[in-house]
Design an enzyme around this catalytic site. Sequence first.
Site, PDB file in Angstrom:
ATOM      1  CG  HIS A   1      -6.046  -3.473   1.535  1.00 20.56           C
ATOM      2  ND1 HIS A   1      -5.362  -2.621   0.685  1.00 20.56           N
ATOM      3  CD2 HIS A   1      -6.957  -4.114   0.754  1.00 20.56           C
ATOM      4  CE1 HIS A   1      -5.837  -2.743  -0.543  1.00 20.56           C
ATOM      5  NE2 HIS A   1      -6.810  -3.645  -0.523  1.00 20.56           N
TER       6      HIS A   1
ATOM      7  CD  GLN B   1      -8.223  -4.416  -4.073  1.00 15.57           C
ATOM      8  OE1 GLN B   1      -7.935  -4.449  -2.879  1.00 15.57           O
ATOM      9  NE2 GLN B   1      -9.258  -5.069  -4.553  1.00 15.57           N
TER      10      GLN B   1
ATOM     11  CB  CYS C   1      -3.061  -0.154   5.824  1.00 15.77           C
ATOM     12  SG  CYS C   1      -4.159  -0.248   4.401  1.00 15.77           S
TER      13      CYS C   1
ATOM     14  CB  CYS D   1      -0.882  -0.035   1.245  1.00 12.36           C
ATOM     15  SG  CYS D   1      -1.609   1.535   1.691  1.00 12.36           S
ATOM     16  CD  GLU D   2      -0.285   5.339  -3.884  1.00 16.32           C
ATOM     17  OE1 GLU D   2      -0.979   6.358  -3.946  1.00 16.32           O
ATOM     18  OE2 GLU D   2       0.286   4.833  -4.872  1.00 16.32           O
ATOM     19  CG  HIS D   3      -2.460   5.541   1.108  1.00 16.62           C
ATOM     20  ND1 HIS D   3      -3.694   4.982   0.801  1.00 16.62           N
ATOM     21  CD2 HIS D   3      -2.219   6.465   0.148  1.00 16.62           C
ATOM     22  CE1 HIS D   3      -4.176   5.550  -0.283  1.00 16.62           C
ATOM     23  NE2 HIS D   3      -3.302   6.447  -0.707  1.00 16.62           N
ATOM     24  CG  HIS D   4      -0.735   3.217   6.062  1.00 20.66           C
ATOM     25  ND1 HIS D   4      -1.948   3.066   5.412  1.00 20.66           N
ATOM     26  CD2 HIS D   4      -0.896   4.239   6.937  1.00 20.66           C
ATOM     27  CE1 HIS D   4      -2.811   3.948   5.893  1.00 20.66           C
ATOM     28  NE2 HIS D   4      -2.203   4.678   6.814  1.00 20.66           N
TER      29      HIS D   4
END
Length: 198
Positions: free
Chosen positions: A156, A128, A158, A87-90
């Site tokens: 996920h 995703q 996250c 995941c690019e956020h976390h």
Amino acid sequence: MPYKNFEEYNISVTEEVKDKFKSIIGDLGEDLERDGILKTPERAAKAMLFLTQGYHQNPEEILRSAMFKEDYDDMVIVKDIELYSLCEHHMLPFFGKAHIAYIPNGHIVGLSKLPRIVDVFARRLQVQERLTHDILECINDTLKPKGVAVVIEASHMCMMMRGVQKQNSTTTTSGFRGQFEKIETRTEFLRLISADLA
């Protein structure tokens, strides 16, 4: 004979990433000299380079390397393709399965190439929704089929390890082009990927 790992890494990039991991681990309060941690920065650097190797791979070339002229024009499905991404956020993992179908338009592609392009796009920092779109558009633009469909089901970390901490939730995304935009074709695809044909 000692175990030997045959993965290859750019030495200068690996050293830079390793130093950054070393700094992060130290900032978190861990003892960098502890036995179990001594090689962790290098291992983490190599793991991250492996998990993001898709930035250096060309999915269109992979597909074009195994395109064959063929008159077959019915649906081709490869389902339950395992995928693992970050995941690019976390920068936490998400993982699950991709289901891909296409209807040839004069060319078919080697079946192993579809899982390979899933890996190329999954081995980047992702969400995703974009992963689904990337796979869909790559097949549509390169193979130029009569239709293409992609469905991804994933869990996920996250959401499971932090944040809302919902361990049993899954996310489904889908994309359809060409003949799969017709409800009857889409319904057949969704029925087939849900069916246990064994």
